[in-house]
Motif scaffolding. Structure first.
Motif, PDB file in Angstrom:
ATOM      1  N   ALA A  47       0.830  -1.211   0.000  1.00 36.69           N
ATOM      2  CA  ALA A  47       0.000   0.000   0.000  1.00 36.69           C
ATOM      3  C   ALA A  47       0.860   1.255   0.000  1.00 36.69           C
ATOM      4  N   THR A  48       1.959   1.219   0.751  1.00 39.13           N
ATOM      5  CA  THR A  48       2.839   2.386   0.827  1.00 39.13           C
ATOM      6  C   THR A  48       3.480   2.675  -0.524  1.00 39.13           C
ATOM      7  N   ALA A  49       3.992   1.641  -1.182  1.00 41.17           N
ATOM      8  CA  ALA A  49       4.602   1.826  -2.499  1.00 41.17           C
ATOM      9  C   ALA A  49       3.571   2.260  -3.529  1.00 41.17           C
ATOM     10  N   SER A  50       2.353   1.745  -3.430  1.00 40.01           N
ATOM     11  CA  SER A  50       1.295   2.131  -4.368  1.00 40.01           C
ATOM     12  C   SER A  50       0.952   3.612  -4.222  1.00 40.01           C
ATOM     13  N   ALA A  51       0.875   4.091  -2.975  1.00 41.27           N
ATOM     14  CA  ALA A  51       0.600   5.504  -2.736  1.00 41.27           C
ATOM     15  C   ALA A  51       1.742   6.368  -3.261  1.00 41.27           C
ATOM     16  N   THR A  52       2.962   5.915  -3.048  1.00 43.41           N
ATOM     17  CA  THR A  52       4.134   6.647  -3.530  1.00 43.41           C
ATOM     18  C   THR A  52       4.137   6.725  -5.048  1.00 43.41           C
ATOM     19  N   LEU A  53       3.814   5.608  -5.687  1.00 40.18           N
ATOM     20  CA  LEU A  53       3.761   5.582  -7.143  1.00 40.18           C
ATOM     21  C   LEU A  53       2.738   6.590  -7.661  1.00 40.18           C
ATOM     22  N   ARG A  54       1.586   6.653  -7.019  1.00 44.65           N
ATOM     23  CA  ARG A  54       0.544   7.596  -7.453  1.00 44.65           C
ATOM     24  C   ARG A  54       1.032   9.034  -7.317  1.00 44.65           C
ATOM     25  N   ALA A  55       1.731   9.326  -6.219  1.00 46.62           N
ATOM     26  CA  ALA A  55       2.255  10.679  -6.025  1.00 46.62           C
ATOM     27  C   ALA A  55       3.304  11.014  -7.083  1.00 46.62           C
ATOM     28  N   LEU A  56       4.237  10.100  -7.328  1.00 47.84           N
ATOM     29  CA  LEU A  56       5.281  10.344  -8.318  1.00 47.84           C
ATOM     30  C   LEU A  56       4.690  10.501  -9.719  1.00 47.84           C
ATOM     31  N   GLN A  57       3.707   9.656 -10.043  1.00 53.56           N
ATOM     32  CA  GLN A  57       3.069   9.749 -11.349  1.00 53.56           C
ATOM     33  C   GLN A  57       2.354  11.078 -11.506  1.00 53.56           C
ATOM     34  N   SER A  58       1.752  11.562 -10.431  1.00 58.73           N
ATOM     35  CA  SER A  58       1.047  12.832 -10.478  1.00 58.73           C
ATOM     36  C   SER A  58       2.010  13.991 -10.730  1.00 58.73           C
ATOM     37  N   VAL A  59       3.170  13.963 -10.075  1.00 54.32           N
ATOM     38  CA  VAL A  59       4.170  15.012 -10.287  1.00 54.32           C
ATOM     39  C   VAL A  59       4.601  15.036 -11.752  1.00 54.32           C
ATOM     40  N   VAL A  60       4.938  13.865 -12.285  1.00 57.07           N
ATOM     41  CA  VAL A  60       5.385  13.791 -13.673  1.00 57.07           C
ATOM     42  C   VAL A  60       4.274  14.255 -14.613  1.00 57.07           C
ATOM     43  N   ALA A  61       3.037  13.839 -14.344  1.00 55.97           N
ATOM     44  CA  ALA A  61       1.918  14.223 -15.207  1.00 55.97           C
ATOM     45  C   ALA A  61       1.686  15.731 -15.193  1.00 55.97           C
ATOM     46  N   HIS A  62       1.736  16.355 -14.012  1.00 56.20           N
ATOM     47  CA  HIS A  62       1.554  17.805 -13.927  1.00 56.20           C
ATOM     48  C   HIS A  62       2.587  18.546 -14.764  1.00 56.20           C
ATOM     49  N   VAL A  63       3.828  18.078 -14.694  1.00 55.47           N
ATOM     50  CA  VAL A  63       4.897  18.755 -15.423  1.00 55.47           C
ATOM     51  C   VAL A  63       4.787  18.505 -16.921  1.00 55.47           C
ATOM     52  N   ARG A  64       4.622  17.259 -17.305  1.00 53.36           N
ATOM     53  CA  ARG A  64       4.591  16.924 -18.724  1.00 53.36           C
ATOM     54  C   ARG A  64       3.377  17.533 -19.417  1.00 53.36           C
ATOM     55  N   LEU A  65       2.268  17.673 -18.699  1.00 52.21           N
ATOM     56  CA  LEU A  65       1.061  18.259 -19.289  1.00 52.21           C
ATOM     57  C   LEU A  65       0.990  19.761 -19.082  1.00 52.21           C
ATOM     58  N   ASN A  66       2.028  20.325 -18.445  1.00 50.00           N
ATOM     59  CA  ASN A  66       2.101  21.761 -18.235  1.00 50.00           C
ATOM     60  C   ASN A  66       0.881  22.284 -17.477  1.00 50.00           C
ATOM     61  N   GLN A  67       0.521  21.585 -16.418  1.00 50.81           N
ATOM     62  CA  GLN A  67      -0.623  21.952 -15.594  1.00 50.81           C
ATOM     63  C   GLN A  67      -0.151  22.507 -14.260  1.00 50.81           C
ATOM     64  N   PRO A  68      -0.891  23.467 -13.689  1.00 52.74           N
ATOM     65  CA  PRO A  68      -0.523  23.975 -12.369  1.00 52.74           C
ATOM     66  C   PRO A  68      -0.530  22.864 -11.335  1.00 52.74           C
ATOM     67  N   LEU A  69       0.379  22.954 -10.391  1.00 52.02           N
ATOM     68  CA  LEU A  69       0.470  21.975  -9.321  1.00 52.02           C
ATOM     69  C   LEU A  69       0.146  22.651  -8.010  1.00 52.02           C
ATOM     70  N   GLU A  70      -0.752  22.074  -7.230  1.00 51.19           N
ATOM     71  CA  GLU A  70      -1.097  22.645  -5.943  1.00 51.19           C
ATOM     72  C   GLU A  70      -0.081  22.218  -4.900  1.00 51.19           C
ATOM     73  N   GLU A  71       0.448  23.197  -4.181  1.00 49.75           N
ATOM     74  CA  GLU A  71       1.416  22.922  -3.131  1.00 49.75           C
ATOM     75  C   GLU A  71       0.694  22.892  -1.794  1.00 49.75           C
ATOM     76  N   LEU A  72       0.957  21.851  -0.997  1.00 46.61           N
ATOM     77  CA  LEU A  72       0.336  21.767   0.323  1.00 46.61           C
ATOM     78  C   LEU A  72       1.144  22.622   1.283  1.00 46.61           C
ATOM     79  N   ASP A  73       0.957  23.936   1.157  1.00 45.69           N
ATOM     80  CA  ASP A  73       1.768  24.912   1.868  1.00 45.69           C
ATOM     81  C   ASP A  73       1.533  24.799   3.372  1.00 45.69           C
ATOM     82  N   GLY A  74       2.603  24.494   4.112  1.00 45.89           N
ATOM     83  CA  GLY A  74       2.493  24.393   5.563  1.00 45.89           C
ATOM     84  C   GLY A  74       1.982  23.050   6.048  1.00 45.89           C
ATOM     85  N   LEU A  75       1.596  22.183   5.144  1.00 46.94           N
ATOM     86  CA  LEU A  75       1.069  20.877   5.529  1.00 46.94           C
ATOM     87  C   LEU A  75       2.214  19.942   5.861  1.00 46.94           C
TER      88      LEU A  75
END
Length: 219
Positions: free
Chosen positions: A158-186
């Motif tokens: 479960a931990t690796a699956s969650a990590t994979l989803r996070a990493l995939q999301s980062v790559v997708a945001h960048v490659r698709l040139n989409q704004p990324l929400e930062e969890l500021d202070g979280l």
């Protein structure tokens, strides 16, 4: 190797064990090398690849029949190696995107997302995998497979699956040139629900993390 061969129930257990151990060893070595920080520009894409490949080994363990250890009680594999330095190096390297929100159990209704860290997740997974590797290197192959299978279901899968989803999301945001929400202070010592997560989220453009993490948006 065909899918039929890969998942054959008659496959020699020694071959299965060697293949699983090789995949796990490859992940351990690769993440340790990434954490050294020699090539920070390729860290996120490389981690995405390595976690994906590790989860193939996890899927094979999960699909395999229950592995029963040879001994009733688990032999002592020796002291656990310290992962704090690795965790800290990964946290520093991934600082712009390290914290993300995750729902632990998608089948548990109305469960609020909680903050997590990619660096913590990877260190946690490595701890589980090294524990089994200690058995494997000591010649306790069945014990190693049992541990890797058990801990896949109870933690690192479960931990690796969650990590994979996070990493995939980062790559997708960048490659698709989409704004990324930062969890500021979280941070991970907070138990936050949907509304607070939304209030905490600040906006940062993907280009701010693209260069440091070695990714380029789609033109």
């Amino acid at each position: 190797m065909s899918d039929a061969t890969l998942h054959a129930t008659t496959q020699d257990p020694d071959d299965f064990a060697v293949q699983i151990a090789d995949q796990i060893e490859s992940f351990l070595v690769a993440v340790t090398e990434v954490a050294k920080g020699d090539e920070p520009d390729s860290a996120v894409p490389f981690l995405l690849l390595e976690v994906s490949q590790l989860l193939l080994a996890g899927g094979r363990l999960g699909a395999h029949e229950d592995i029963v250890p040879d001994e009733r009680y688990e032999p002592d594999p020796g002291p656990e190696a310290d992962v704090d330095e690795l965790r800290e190096r990964l946290a520093a390297m991934l600082e712009p995107v390290d914290v993300y929100s995750e729902v632990f159990d998608p089948y548990e209704p109305r469960k609020a997302p909680v903050p997590a860290r990619i660096s913590d997740d990877l260190a946690d997974v490595i701890t589980d995998l090294r524990h089994g590797m200690a058995h494997y290197r000591a010649g306790r192959t069945t014990e190693a497979l049992w541990w890797w299978q058990f801990s896949y279901f109870s933690n690192w899968g479960a931990t690796a699956s969650a990590t994979l989803r996070a990493l995939q999301s980062v790559v997708a945001h960048v490659r698709l040139n989409q704004p990324l929400e930062e969890l500021d202070g979280l941070d991970t010592d907070q138990d936050l629900g949907d509304e607070i997560l939304a209030e905490e989220a600040g906006r940062v453009m993907a280009k701010e993390i693209a260069d440091p993490l070695g990714m380029r948006p789609v033109k």
